[in-house]
Design an enzyme around this catalytic site. Structure first.
Site, PDB file in Angstrom:
ATOM      1  N   TYR A  56       0.968  37.839   0.942  1.00  0.00           N
ATOM      2  CA  TYR A  56       0.290  36.936   0.261  1.00  0.00           C
ATOM      3  C   TYR A  56      -0.811  36.312   0.972  1.00  0.00           C
ATOM      4  O   TYR A  56      -1.156  35.924   1.998  1.00  0.00           O
ATOM      5  CB  TYR A  56       1.018  35.752  -0.292  1.00  0.00           C
ATOM      6  CG  TYR A  56       0.373  34.622  -0.852  1.00  0.00           C
ATOM      7  CD1 TYR A  56       0.056  34.928  -1.999  1.00  0.00           C
ATOM      8  CD2 TYR A  56       0.065  33.557  -0.207  1.00  0.00           C
ATOM      9  CE1 TYR A  56      -0.940  33.905  -2.869  1.00  0.00           C
ATOM     10  CE2 TYR A  56      -0.869  32.428  -0.883  1.00  0.00           C
ATOM     11  CZ  TYR A  56      -1.243  32.819  -2.245  1.00  0.00           C
ATOM     12  OH  TYR A  56      -1.988  31.839  -2.841  1.00  0.00           O
ATOM     13  N   HIS A  86     -13.667  28.363  -4.359  1.00  0.00           N
ATOM     14  CA  HIS A  86     -12.994  27.360  -4.248  1.00  0.00           C
ATOM     15  C   HIS A  86     -14.035  25.865  -4.034  1.00  0.00           C
ATOM     16  O   HIS A  86     -13.434  24.847  -4.329  1.00  0.00           O
ATOM     17  CB  HIS A  86     -11.839  27.450  -3.317  1.00  0.00           C
ATOM     18  CG  HIS A  86     -10.694  28.181  -3.974  1.00  0.00           C
ATOM     19  ND1 HIS A  86     -10.942  29.346  -4.488  1.00  0.00           N
ATOM     20  CD2 HIS A  86      -9.462  27.904  -3.941  1.00  0.00           C
ATOM     21  CE1 HIS A  86      -9.736  29.936  -4.693  1.00  0.00           C
ATOM     22  NE2 HIS A  86      -8.863  29.116  -4.434  1.00  0.00           N
ATOM     23  N   ASN A 198      -6.346  26.342   3.065  1.00  0.00           N
ATOM     24  CA  ASN A 198      -4.943  25.766   2.759  1.00  0.00           C
ATOM     25  C   ASN A 198      -4.885  24.691   3.893  1.00  0.00           C
ATOM     26  O   ASN A 198      -5.168  24.781   5.131  1.00  0.00           O
ATOM     27  CB  ASN A 198      -3.890  26.852   2.954  1.00  0.00           C
ATOM     28  CG  ASN A 198      -3.562  27.458   1.650  1.00  0.00           C
ATOM     29  OD1 ASN A 198      -2.656  28.401   1.711  1.00  0.00           O
ATOM     30  ND2 ASN A 198      -3.864  26.930   0.669  1.00  0.00           N
ATOM     31  N   TYR A 280       3.534 -21.113  -0.637  1.00  0.00           N
ATOM     32  CA  TYR A 280       3.875 -19.921  -0.005  1.00  0.00           C
ATOM     33  C   TYR A 280       3.044 -18.963   0.623  1.00  0.00           C
ATOM     34  O   TYR A 280       3.035 -18.111   1.624  1.00  0.00           O
ATOM     35  CB  TYR A 280       4.245 -18.952  -1.241  1.00  0.00           C
ATOM     36  CG  TYR A 280       5.829 -19.070  -1.631  1.00  0.00           C
ATOM     37  CD1 TYR A 280       6.368 -20.470  -1.522  1.00  0.00           C
ATOM     38  CD2 TYR A 280       6.518 -18.650  -2.532  1.00  0.00           C
ATOM     39  CE1 TYR A 280       7.600 -20.890  -1.744  1.00  0.00           C
ATOM     40  CE2 TYR A 280       7.774 -19.086  -3.404  1.00  0.00           C
ATOM     41  CZ  TYR A 280       8.284 -20.066  -2.618  1.00  0.00           C
ATOM     42  OH  TYR A 280       9.396 -20.389  -3.322  1.00  0.00           O
ATOM     43  N   ARG A 283       2.880 -20.802   4.054  1.00  0.00           N
ATOM     44  CA  ARG A 283       4.152 -20.712   4.746  1.00  0.00           C
ATOM     45  C   ARG A 283       4.791 -19.423   4.754  1.00  0.00           C
ATOM     46  O   ARG A 283       5.560 -19.083   5.762  1.00  0.00           O
ATOM     47  CB  ARG A 283       5.251 -21.705   3.633  1.00  0.00           C
ATOM     48  CG  ARG A 283       6.537 -22.051   4.355  1.00  0.00           C
ATOM     49  CD  ARG A 283       7.424 -22.565   3.657  1.00  0.00           C
ATOM     50  NE  ARG A 283       7.267 -23.015   2.296  1.00  0.00           N
ATOM     51  CZ  ARG A 283       7.939 -23.138   1.399  1.00  0.00           C
ATOM     52  NH1 ARG A 283       9.218 -22.698   1.550  1.00  0.00           N
ATOM     53  NH2 ARG A 283       7.601 -23.654   0.005  1.00  0.00           N
ATOM     54  N   PHE A 329       1.508  23.406   2.949  1.00  0.00           N
ATOM     55  CA  PHE A 329       0.280  22.375   2.356  1.00  0.00           C
ATOM     56  C   PHE A 329       0.423  21.481   1.213  1.00  0.00           C
ATOM     57  O   PHE A 329      -0.444  20.843   0.955  1.00  0.00           O
ATOM     58  CB  PHE A 329      -0.651  23.769   1.663  1.00  0.00           C
ATOM     59  CG  PHE A 329       0.068  24.674   0.573  1.00  0.00           C
ATOM     60  CD1 PHE A 329       0.470  24.173  -0.241  1.00  0.00           C
ATOM     61  CD2 PHE A 329       0.185  25.910   0.949  1.00  0.00           C
ATOM     62  CE1 PHE A 329       1.444  24.958  -1.294  1.00  0.00           C
ATOM     63  CE2 PHE A 329       1.019  26.659   0.139  1.00  0.00           C
ATOM     64  CZ  PHE A 329       1.535  26.173  -0.965  1.00  0.00           C
ATOM     65  N   GLU A 413       1.146  27.067  -9.725  1.00  0.00           N
ATOM     66  CA  GLU A 413       1.136  25.757  -8.649  1.00  0.00           C
ATOM     67  C   GLU A 413       1.481  24.320  -9.818  1.00  0.00           C
ATOM     68  O   GLU A 413       0.601  23.839 -10.371  1.00  0.00           O
ATOM     69  CB  GLU A 413      -0.303  25.399  -8.119  1.00  0.00           C
ATOM     70  CG  GLU A 413      -0.516  26.408  -7.396  1.00  0.00           C
ATOM     71  CD  GLU A 413      -1.834  26.674  -6.729  1.00  0.00           C
ATOM     72  OE1 GLU A 413      -2.621  25.874  -6.893  1.00  0.00           O
ATOM     73  OE2 GLU A 413      -2.211  27.695  -6.176  1.00  0.00           O
TER      74      GLU A 413
END
Length: 503
Positions: A56, A86, A198, A280, A283, A329, A413
């Protein structure tokens, strides 16, 4: 003279990164890292030689195109096409300090010898780092699974002489910078584009940056909260060690100790005639601030693991003669950590604004809106509005990004972390918290003047003296936006020792 940090398999901690950044250290590969990279690359080169078995991303397409076989003569072109196709980032530019962290973390991840990249590729990334040649990267485009594909593509483009980089002369084309340094573009070999793209270095760099800033803001929240405690004439009994020993959350105990340390020697704290109980927001500072400290501890551990990991795919295991396609990844641990960090830090802003609200309310012998002649003067009425609006924005930003997912790559994906969105949301939350704390400091410093001649602790008085050189007492209405901006700048420039920050 620059000192050098040698990239190796030694654990890279938050403290080490802080030292690298603050001392502007140069990077160099250790002998170990050089050997790891070289052996891994040579192993991969031999493995794919005359080998028709599909591996791959090395001799196949990517994502849902995993079943498309690529011929040997096109393996280099495949990797170059990957980087080019990309690089689809949009939105704002990633701040340059975070881009530099991305380079550092990518170099670290590639140095372990599980990625099969050329030595010269890693050395060129080091050249970029050492010469402050920082790729132009965009905030939008990563789903936080398959790694931070779009941001890391932009980080990698300058290796090919493509895209743009930040330099001391502004943004220029990578091609121009490479020519200036007499660097040839890198000819990517099998798997290199995938190894570069990746990975989780966008999320990780934001996480490291946000953690370092969060530790500082956590410290400042305790310190500024201490000023407010004396300004509001609070009872000190809620900070007694006995209270916290019967509920000993680590952060809670540490916060109570820190408040007592900051206020040691305060004449206001010793005053009699205190109220039995305080709101609060005063405190419960140990409980609220402490819970954030415990979150920081958890998130720090998550990111420490991540930045010392291999997050590209597939991974090369020379010892067992295997190349395995997995899912390192995927950014889920980081997405959850960043969301948790954002929520915890937003709460520091939430409780800070409540203390500001109390200080301007005309209670405890303080004038309304902390100004002489209220009515004629509006005083500190509107800075509280500003803080409130920012707190509300943080509530929206703190909505977890990690609960979302969306299908991509034609269904291959089908679950993503959205960690990149968690990262940019967390970054914005921290900037907002810094502003909220700056506004609290403005109010608390103003209120302290109305407590004269009583004094706080020597430490707090010294802190306020330094601050008042930047923002003076407001005697009558003036342009408070300037004071807010100066207060933010004061906090940005305020230095805290590492052992106090990260201890």
């Amino acid at each position: 003279m620059h000192t050098v940090h040698y990239v190796s398999s030694e654990i890279l901690s938050l403290e080490t990164i802080k030292k690298i950044v603050e001392n502007d250290q140069q990077l160099a590969l250790s002998e170990e890292a050089t050997l790891n990279i070289t052996k891994s690359y040579q192993y991969l080169k031999n493995k794919i030689k005359d080998n028709d078995r599909p591996i791959y991303g090395i001799n196949t397409g990517f994502g849902s195109l995993y079943n498309v076989k690529i011929s040997t003569e096109n393996l280099s072109k495949l990797q170059e096409n990957l980087v080019m196709s990309h690089a689809c980032g949009t939105g704002d530019l990633v701040p340059m300090p975070i881009v530099k962290l991305m380079l550092l973390l990518k170099i670290q991840s590639l140095s372990y010898g599980y990625s099969g990249v050329q030595l010269q590729t890693v050395e060129r990334l080091i050249d970029f780092y050492n010469n402050d040649i920082l790729p132009v990267v965009y905030t939008q485009g990563s789903l936080g699974a398959s790694g931070d594909l779009a941001p890391l593509a932009h980080l990698s483009l300058p290796l090919l002489g493509r895209g743009e980089v930040h330099t001391e002369k502004g943004i220029v084309s990578s091609e121009k910078v490479l020519k200036k340094h007499n660097w040839e573009p890198i000819a990517l070999q099998a798997k290199e584009g995938l190894a570069l793209l990746n990975g989780t270095q966008f999320m990780s760099a934001y996480g490291v940056h946000c953690l370092l800033k969060s530790y500082k803001l956590s410290y400042l929240a305790d310190l500024i909260g201490s000023v407010s405690i004396d300004a509001f004439d609070c009872n000190m009994s809620p900070f007694n060690e006995l209270v916290h020993m019967v509920r000993p959350h680590r952060g809670q105990v540490k916060t109570a100790q820190q408040i007592l340390s900051f206020l040691e020697g305060s004449k206001m704290g010793d005053s009699e005639n205190k109220k039995v109980q305080d709101p609060y927001s005063f405190r419960c500072i140990p409980q609220v601030h402490g819970a954030t400290k415990d979150t920081l501890h958890f998130v720090n551990r998550t990111f420490k693991t991540e930045i010392n990991s291999v997050t590209d795919n597939p991974n090369i295991f020379m010892d067992t003669d295997q190349i395995i396609s997995g899912g390192n990844f995927h950014g889920q641990p980081l997405a959850l950590g960043l969301d948790y960090l954002g929520i915890a830090m937003a709460e520091l802003g939430n409780i800070s604004e409540r203390r500001t609200f109390q200080l301007v309310s005309g209670l405890r012998d303080l004038p309304q809106f902390l100004v002489n002649n209220p009515g004629l003067n509006s005083g500190f009425m509107i800075p509280q509005y500003t803080a409130a609006s920012i707190v509300s924005a943080n509530k929206q930003l703190a909505t977890p990004a990690s609960v979302d997912s969306i299908v991509s790559s034609n269904g291959q994906e089908d679950h993503v972390s959205m960690g990149a969105n968690a990262a940019t949301q967390c970054f914005q939350i921290l900037n907002n918290v810094e502003t909220i704390l700056a506004i609290e400091l403005m109010n608390a410093s103003q209120a302290m003047v109305f407590r004269d001649p009583k004094k706080s602790s020597p430490f707090v008085e010294s802190f306020l003296k330094t601050y008042r050189e930047v923002v003076s007492f407001v005697d009558e209405d003036r342009l408070l936006a300037t004071d807010i901006h100066n207060s933010i700048s004061f906090l940005k420039s305020f230095s805290v020792e590492s052992e106090l920050l990260l201890g």
